[in-house]
Design an enzyme around this catalytic site. Sequence first.
Site, mmCIF file in Angstrom:
data_model
loop_
_atom_site.group_PDB
_atom_site.id
_atom_site.type_symbol
_atom_site.label_atom_id
_atom_site.label_comp_id
_atom_site.label_asym_id
_atom_site.label_seq_id
_atom_site.Cartn_x
_atom_site.Cartn_y
_atom_site.Cartn_z
ATOM 1 N N HIS A 1 -4.644 1.797 7.347
ATOM 2 C CA HIS A 1 -3.264 2.286 7.453
ATOM 3 C C HIS A 1 -3.036 3.414 6.441
ATOM 4 C CE1 HIS A 1 1.240 1.518 7.815
ATOM 5 N NE2 HIS A 1 1.162 2.199 6.686
ATOM 6 N N GLU A 2 -3.437 3.178 5.189
ATOM 7 C CA GLU A 2 -3.210 4.181 4.137
ATOM 8 C C GLU A 2 -4.109 5.400 4.324
ATOM 9 O OE1 GLU A 2 -0.575 3.904 2.483
ATOM 10 O OE2 GLU A 2 -0.205 1.805 2.890
ATOM 11 N N CYS B 1 5.738 0.054 7.212
ATOM 12 C CA CYS B 1 5.426 1.207 6.377
ATOM 13 C C CYS B 1 6.646 1.545 5.524
ATOM 14 C CB CYS B 1 5.063 2.391 7.276
ATOM 15 S SG CYS B 1 4.601 3.880 6.395
ATOM 16 N N LEU B 2 6.401 1.846 4.253
ATOM 17 C CA LEU B 2 7.515 2.208 3.371
ATOM 18 C C LEU B 2 8.205 3.488 3.843
ATOM 19 C CD1 LEU B 2 6.083 1.374 -0.167
ATOM 20 C CD2 LEU B 2 7.489 -0.024 1.343
ATOM 21 N N GLN C 1 3.000 10.027 1.016
ATOM 22 C CA GLN C 1 4.283 9.353 1.218
ATOM 23 C C GLN C 1 5.273 9.645 0.100
ATOM 24 O OE1 GLN C 1 2.222 5.376 2.118
ATOM 25 N NE2 GLN C 1 4.234 5.217 3.092
ATOM 26 N N GLY D 1 0.841 -1.188 0.000
ATOM 27 C CA GLY D 1 0.000 0.000 0.000
ATOM 28 C C GLY D 1 0.876 1.236 0.000
#
Length: 189
Positions: free
Chosen positions: A150-151, A108-109, A65, A60
């Site tokens: 989350h997103e 998370c990225l 981000q 995601g």
Amino acid sequence: MPTTLAQVPKQKLKNPPLKVYKLGDRVLRQPAKRVNKINDEIRQLAVEMLQTMYSNDGIGLAAPQVGVNKQVIVIDIELKDETKPPLVLINPEIKSMGGEIVVGEEGCLSIPEVFLDVQRPDEVTVVYRDEEGRPQKLVTNGLLARVIQHEMDHLNGVMFVDRVQNATALTKELTKHGFSVKDVESVKE
């Protein structure tokens, strides 16, 4: 002819098109703005977000981000299945949450290599526009419901570490991977 979302290969690129911002970057804390017009520019953003997400082994990614202050999310929990298209959610709104409150590990990225437990409802109903601007409604549970929540948090300037309840584990993991606990903005439910 622009690349369509269905044509985005689920593979790593040596040079992904977008930079993923990390915990501590202020851009991650800005509330995202609604998309007024779904056009080729927004569709290209979704394509580049997918390419960036796949290149970073993500499932995601939210536009903030990658430094874009728009309500756009891409999700793909079927990374190994080329026949399953990714989800693109534009201007998503969670209409309801339900089911049990479940603890699950999240990463998370924007906070690479940090994985911690977060409590979230197991079911979610979300309405959004797809990449063609069509209204959609999705009722889901499990991993997909968790990824959507989350997103969606990213669109509101919230990061998963803000929801971690185990302060000791949070401090240990962030410090171990070079992040500052001062960048966490705890969310009280």
